[in-house]
Design a protein around this motif. Sequence first.
Motif, PDB file in Angstrom:
ATOM      1  N   THR A  49       0.848  -1.187   0.000  1.00  0.00           N
ATOM      2  CA  THR A  49       0.000   0.000   0.000  1.00  0.00           C
ATOM      3  C   THR A  49       0.885   1.240   0.000  1.00  0.00           C
ATOM      4  O   THR A  49       2.001   1.229   0.526  1.00  0.00           O
ATOM      5  CB  THR A  49      -0.917   0.038   1.230  1.00  0.00           C
ATOM      6  OG1 THR A  49      -0.120   0.136   2.423  1.00  0.00           O
ATOM      7  CG2 THR A  49      -1.783  -1.219   1.312  1.00  0.00           C
ATOM      8  N   PHE A  87     -11.323  -6.801  -1.563  1.00  0.00           N
ATOM      9  CA  PHE A  87     -12.114  -5.574  -1.622  1.00  0.00           C
ATOM     10  C   PHE A  87     -13.556  -5.809  -1.188  1.00  0.00           C
ATOM     11  O   PHE A  87     -14.177  -4.930  -0.565  1.00  0.00           O
ATOM     12  CB  PHE A  87     -12.066  -4.987  -3.030  1.00  0.00           C
ATOM     13  CG  PHE A  87     -10.716  -4.424  -3.400  1.00  0.00           C
ATOM     14  CD1 PHE A  87     -10.048  -3.558  -2.549  1.00  0.00           C
ATOM     15  CD2 PHE A  87     -10.101  -4.776  -4.593  1.00  0.00           C
ATOM     16  CE1 PHE A  87      -8.796  -3.049  -2.869  1.00  0.00           C
ATOM     17  CE2 PHE A  87      -8.862  -4.270  -4.933  1.00  0.00           C
ATOM     18  CZ  PHE A  87      -8.201  -3.406  -4.067  1.00  0.00           C
ATOM     19  N   TYR A 233      -4.272  -0.966  -8.052  1.00  0.00           N
ATOM     20  CA  TYR A 233      -5.586  -0.358  -7.854  1.00  0.00           C
ATOM     21  C   TYR A 233      -5.455   1.014  -7.193  1.00  0.00           C
ATOM     22  O   TYR A 233      -4.522   1.263  -6.419  1.00  0.00           O
ATOM     23  CB  TYR A 233      -6.466  -1.235  -6.950  1.00  0.00           C
ATOM     24  CG  TYR A 233      -6.803  -2.583  -7.524  1.00  0.00           C
ATOM     25  CD1 TYR A 233      -7.959  -2.781  -8.277  1.00  0.00           C
ATOM     26  CD2 TYR A 233      -5.966  -3.680  -7.300  1.00  0.00           C
ATOM     27  CE1 TYR A 233      -8.278  -4.029  -8.790  1.00  0.00           C
ATOM     28  CE2 TYR A 233      -6.278  -4.931  -7.824  1.00  0.00           C
ATOM     29  CZ  TYR A 233      -7.433  -5.097  -8.564  1.00  0.00           C
ATOM     30  OH  TYR A 233      -7.737  -6.332  -9.077  1.00  0.00           O
ATOM     31  N   VAL A 235      -7.790   3.197  -4.612  1.00  0.00           N
ATOM     32  CA  VAL A 235      -8.886   2.939  -3.680  1.00  0.00           C
ATOM     33  C   VAL A 235      -9.315   4.251  -3.029  1.00  0.00           C
ATOM     34  O   VAL A 235      -8.484   4.979  -2.481  1.00  0.00           O
ATOM     35  CB  VAL A 235      -8.462   1.917  -2.604  1.00  0.00           C
ATOM     36  CG1 VAL A 235      -9.618   1.647  -1.650  1.00  0.00           C
ATOM     37  CG2 VAL A 235      -7.999   0.617  -3.261  1.00  0.00           C
ATOM     38  N   LEU A 243     -17.699   0.313  -1.966  1.00  0.00           N
ATOM     39  CA  LEU A 243     -16.307   0.723  -2.006  1.00  0.00           C
ATOM     40  C   LEU A 243     -15.964   1.206  -3.412  1.00  0.00           C
ATOM     41  O   LEU A 243     -16.213   0.510  -4.397  1.00  0.00           O
ATOM     42  CB  LEU A 243     -15.392  -0.446  -1.617  1.00  0.00           C
ATOM     43  CG  LEU A 243     -13.890  -0.218  -1.792  1.00  0.00           C
ATOM     44  CD1 LEU A 243     -13.391   0.868  -0.841  1.00  0.00           C
ATOM     45  CD2 LEU A 243     -13.114  -1.517  -1.561  1.00  0.00           C
ATOM     46  N   TYR A 245     -13.273   1.705  -5.974  1.00  0.00           N
ATOM     47  CA  TYR A 245     -11.906   1.348  -6.338  1.00  0.00           C
ATOM     48  C   TYR A 245     -11.867   1.014  -7.820  1.00  0.00           C
ATOM     49  O   TYR A 245     -12.897   0.683  -8.430  1.00  0.00           O
ATOM     50  CB  TYR A 245     -11.393   0.172  -5.502  1.00  0.00           C
ATOM     51  CG  TYR A 245     -12.016  -1.166  -5.827  1.00  0.00           C
ATOM     52  CD1 TYR A 245     -11.392  -2.054  -6.686  1.00  0.00           C
ATOM     53  CD2 TYR A 245     -13.237  -1.547  -5.268  1.00  0.00           C
ATOM     54  CE1 TYR A 245     -11.961  -3.295  -6.984  1.00  0.00           C
ATOM     55  CE2 TYR A 245     -13.806  -2.768  -5.556  1.00  0.00           C
ATOM     56  CZ  TYR A 245     -13.162  -3.640  -6.414  1.00  0.00           C
ATOM     57  OH  TYR A 245     -13.734  -4.858  -6.709  1.00  0.00           O
TER      58      TYR A 245
END
Length: 405
Positions: A49, A87, A233, A235, A243, A245
């Motif tokens: 991340t 996700f 991705y 997000v 969500l 994304y």
Amino acid sequence: MTCEVAVMNRRGIALAADSAVTLGESEKIYHSAEKLFPLSLAAPVGIMTYGLADFMGVPWEIIIKIYGQKLDGRKFETLEQYAHDFFRFIEGTESLFPQSAQRAEFRSLVKCAWQDLYLGPLKEKLADHSKSAAGNATKILEKLIHEDHKLWRKDPIVEALGAAYGDQVVATYTDIIDELQQEMFGSFKLSRPIRQALTTTVRFMHTTVPARGSGVVVAGIGETDLFPVLLHYRVGSIAAGRLRYAKVDDMRVTRDDDAMVAPFAQRETIDMIIGGIFPELEKTVVETNARCLPGKSQKGGGKRSQARIENAGSDFRKAVKHEIQEKYAQPFMAAVAALPRHDLAAMAEALVNLTKFRARMSVTQKETVGGPIDIAILSKGEGFVWVKRKDSVWGTGSQTAVEVL
């Protein structure tokens, strides 16, 4: 900012991430962030991340570890299935992201967007022309929104959310939208069209690919994947139970493309190593050549003359691209394709270290890449294996090396 990289060939994939994180309004930089994790303990699947360290107030580290426990050894046929299941877990876990948290996040995002895009610029214009502009405040605001919407319409749409999702978000949070309009623009006596335009901005925010938020990189090998796969991705947040994304890149090692290097976040140094020139310098060289072409600055000359000038500029741009590919990028990737797994890890670490070194030596930027480097290797036979990982003892600042091969 941060630096992360994936180095892939048919034998496996190495992931490396630095530990720098910027916190607070003072932009204090710490070197203790966790950015690289195993997504599954039973399969060669990892996740990195970057961007925001938290997702809606919950650290990514906690989200990923809870998901890993929930996964409980389950395996999927493809890497996409791992990503989609992750996700869906985020979207559907009420205990992590209750409706109250979704409402608070929505309010914060909309308020920040309206402040940055409209209210801030409006106040600046009013301050510069206080007497003449005060009576035209609504017209100025209307123009700001109109010009901004032109940009929003160019952004790609998150098609998976469906055409009606924007209306669903507006209907769910109408009270917050009305409250914010009164709180932020109440003194300007907004007309109905401007109120509707502000609401349209909210629709754009929640139906387009997130420009802000977090980057999430899922990498590894599914049960039926022959060679490594990497999915990148963007997000955003959860609003009205969904969500937002979108996948922005899909990289796969194949029989034809047998090696890849994928940098994320602060990537200029790595791009330079691969291509032999800094991307900004390449752009400057091409633009300078275009400006200096004979006859470029002269008016007239006829359409044919101008066409020849444009063609010459295009040919130069193509020649530069060809030189980069032939002399630098392709030989570099050919070398990557031949590396054994432990050398993939060494290369990934070296690329992040070079980015750290350049950031440290720069007099124009903060050291936003730094700290210990976490490194892992993922392969079909060995699964997810740590090569280097920050010591689990808080405050030591050391790393524990793991013998891999």
